[in-house]
Enzyme design. Structure first.
Site, mmCIF file in Angstrom:
data_model
loop_
_atom_site.group_PDB
_atom_site.id
_atom_site.type_symbol
_atom_site.label_atom_id
_atom_site.label_comp_id
_atom_site.label_asym_id
_atom_site.label_seq_id
_atom_site.Cartn_x
_atom_site.Cartn_y
_atom_site.Cartn_z
ATOM 1 N N PHE A 1 2.497 23.850 -23.464
ATOM 2 C CA PHE A 1 3.056 24.901 -24.261
ATOM 3 C C PHE A 1 3.413 25.934 -23.079
ATOM 4 C CE2 PHE A 1 -1.125 26.313 -24.825
ATOM 5 C CZ PHE A 1 -1.082 27.638 -24.545
ATOM 6 N N CYS B 1 15.614 24.056 -23.567
ATOM 7 C CA CYS B 1 15.408 22.732 -24.609
ATOM 8 C C CYS B 1 16.642 21.930 -25.187
ATOM 9 C CB CYS B 1 14.461 23.323 -25.759
ATOM 10 S SG CYS B 1 12.922 24.135 -25.246
#
Length: 240
Positions: free
Chosen positions: A176, A193
């Protein structure tokens, strides 16, 4: 075989992305090799678990399912900005890493915890959501999109934490990236993303502060990780 709940935590400081990736691969392969050996031999060896904290110099990474067109500038512009680019072996699309961002790479043998990748991702998200709550922010999941967001379902939805993992033989790597004191201008050079029309934010922007104590945020993340994964945290001073 008894599950090993100990997780060795290392803070690598500011480290080049490729150098860190190589180190991840080393730890990952060591664990996979132990698991392979355990299948052949009667005497079973414990598999280790690692959790790496790191900040990277400016870099863009593209996951296996990503589209290079989500990087909106060419190599010349990246060079001018002092940024690098890598295609890598995690899931997900394009992501930016840079100073002021807490990147976490858990290299866990999920046989020590639970063999469920969906649950693994949800617990990583929950770790971040609980950490944000300590700062008075309501982190949320966005349906069909991995990571942690604010104001989901409104025109002001914005992403504060990206996630992308790889797992083989139930051993994980990658992880992450939580924006804490991140220069958000670097996100303008990509479609984060691969999701159009969604903003990106950071903890310091949301709290209206110049800078947030990164060490404090890391400790909060670890505290929640330890509870969620029923783990025992062991802090390492130097790479193993």
């Amino acid at each position: 075989m008894k599950q090993n709940k100990k997780v060795q935590v290392q803070d690598l400081g500011l480290m080049d992305y490729k150098e860190t990736w190589d180190y991840q691969e080393l730890l990952f392969q060591r664990t996979v090799d132990i698991k392979t050996k355990n299948r052949r031999e009667a005497e079973q060896q414990e598999t280790p678990n690692h959790f790496l904290f790191v900040e990277h110099p400016h870099v863009y990474t593209l996951g296996k399912s990503g589209d290079i067109e989500n990087l909106l500038v060419d190599e010349g512009v990246l060079h001018e900005k002092g940024a690098k680019f890598y295609k890598i072996n995690r899931g997900g699309d394009i992501t930016y890493h840079g100073p002021g961002q807490i990147v976490g790479y858990p290299i866990l043998d999920l046989d020590n915890f639970f063999t469920d990748i969906h649950k693994y991702l949800r617990l990583l998200e929950e770790m971040v959501i609980l950490t944000l709550a300590e700062y008075g922010l309501k982190g949320e999941r966005s349906e069909g999109e991995t990571g942690v967001w604010l104001d989901v379902g409104t025109p002001f939805a914005r992403k504060i934490c990206a996630m992308g993992v790889r797992a083989s033989r139930w051993v994980t790597m990658h992880g992450f990236a939580l924006n804490v004191n991140t220069d958000l201008g670097y996100f303008d050079m990509m479609i984060p993303c691969g999701i159009k029309d969604k903003a990106v934010t950071s903890l310091n922007v949301e709290l209206g502060k110049k800078e947030i104590d990164m060490t404090e945020v890391k400790q909060k993340l670890l505290d929640h990780f330890e509870v969620l994964f029923k783990a025992k945290i062991i802090k390492e001073k130097t790479p193993v």
